[in-house]
Design an enzyme around this catalytic site. Sequence first.
Site, mmCIF file in Angstrom:
data_model
loop_
_atom_site.group_PDB
_atom_site.id
_atom_site.type_symbol
_atom_site.label_atom_id
_atom_site.label_comp_id
_atom_site.label_asym_id
_atom_site.label_seq_id
_atom_site.Cartn_x
_atom_site.Cartn_y
_atom_site.Cartn_z
ATOM 1 N N HIS A 269 0.829 -1.209 0.000
ATOM 2 C CA HIS A 269 0.000 0.000 0.000
ATOM 3 C C HIS A 269 0.871 1.271 0.000
ATOM 4 O O HIS A 269 0.858 1.993 -0.986
ATOM 5 C CB HIS A 269 -1.002 0.031 1.160
ATOM 6 C CG HIS A 269 -1.897 -1.153 1.210
ATOM 7 N ND1 HIS A 269 -2.672 -1.571 0.149
ATOM 8 C CD2 HIS A 269 -2.147 -2.046 2.204
ATOM 9 C CE1 HIS A 269 -3.341 -2.649 0.471
ATOM 10 N NE2 HIS A 269 -3.048 -2.965 1.714
ATOM 11 N N ASP A 320 -5.214 -8.223 -3.096
ATOM 12 C CA ASP A 320 -5.473 -7.955 -1.685
ATOM 13 C C ASP A 320 -6.720 -8.664 -1.169
ATOM 14 O O ASP A 320 -6.713 -9.872 -0.967
ATOM 15 C CB ASP A 320 -5.541 -6.452 -1.470
ATOM 16 C CG ASP A 320 -5.442 -6.045 0.007
ATOM 17 O OD1 ASP A 320 -5.412 -6.930 0.866
ATOM 18 O OD2 ASP A 320 -5.383 -4.837 0.293
#
Length: 454
Positions: A269, A320
């Site tokens: 991220h 994810d």
Amino acid sequence: MTVIFAKRAYLAAGWAENLRLEIKNGRITRLTPDAVAQLGDTCVDTLLPALANLHSHAFQRAMAGMTEYRQAGRDSFWTWRDLMYRFTARLNPVHIQAIAAQVYVEMQEAGYASVGEFHYLHHQPNGQPYDRLCELSDRIMAAAAETGIGLSHLPVLYSYAGVGEKPLEAGQRRFGNDVDRFCELVAQARGALGNLPDDCRVGIAPHSLRATCPRDLAQVVASQSSGPIHIHIAEQPREVEEVQAGLGARPVEWLLDNAPVESNWCLIHATHMTDEETCAMARSKAVAGLCPVTEANLGDGPFNGPVYLNAGGAFGVGSDSNVLISMTEELRTLEYSQRLRDLSRNVMVVGEGSAGQTLYRGAAIGGAQALGRNAGQITEGMLADLVAIDSQAPALCALQPHQLLDGLVFAAKDNVVTDLWSAGRHQVQNGHHVLRDKVTRNYKGAISELLAEL
């Protein structure tokens, strides 16, 4: 030996026509452009290096669509996380294997040859270990073995509920290990690699600076003699605030100053960084693990893309939460998030050039680096992680070869994928995974059982 004949192929040096590609023991052994197809060759239209999906929580695929109802007040990552914890309490080993296998089939059909499984679901619902400590890692590995995907398994160290060594909450009991038990779990997982193809590996994943502490982080990193190291970093503003208050620096700043971050690290991220942090991260040679669809779904915010690319940073993409498994959507969402923020177009390019090529090539090379795979380009000696697409599909048929990657990223869906090889294993043929029907039946059975318990 396997031989592929492609009308065109995107090599490290650029496009080649009429390419014969030979594979032996999972690796590319010979490239012959301007060739003629021979009897027994597998013929495809357009051949590309296949991407790695560098960040997956496979079990979350089963809850896709369950968290899109707005509750009273302001929904956020943190309210989503509470729902996720309640869901995980019902999962058993059979469910987890069936869900992971379905996820890996979908990934390969979307064009991913490999996956980094960021695996933090370790124990029974009450937090007690299974008789075999790495029981659930075994289930992930079994799903990878069944579906043929290239697996970089990343057991997660998750010890605390927040900065300052806060005790784990009830919903986190299945995740928790101290350093000693975690190292034993990793050792068991490495011992199980013999059940997988040679291209698979085990790394480690300290979950985040919230879920570990400086002492434990240093100890587990020192225990890792080789292999990938992944960590969640700076995903949410609240996370940045808590780390800055507890450790005296912003997450990326603290990590780069206090850990031996280099090319085998992947910072997942890294959404909320200053320009100074962004440039420092690029210089570290770590990979930015970007998950644009999930980051949009959770309201994380956009990555600092132009500054990072101009500083020479490496990046890859992952799915994810697996709310949507789509290689093309990840790449285009990455670029579109930058356009929406900057009110500009073709942002993820250094200088001049093709946005699609920059995104695809960058994600192929960076994703392979993040997973410790010798892949990401079509070059002799590299793993045969390859994907074929149909340039005559309606979304692509108007384009010249030099425009195909732009078309793939911005105009096509994953259904243009016709074939995929994971280290030479021909798992997707004519657009379908060879075990799709069996895996999907098992998945639906597991989901029916799981829903009956909710």
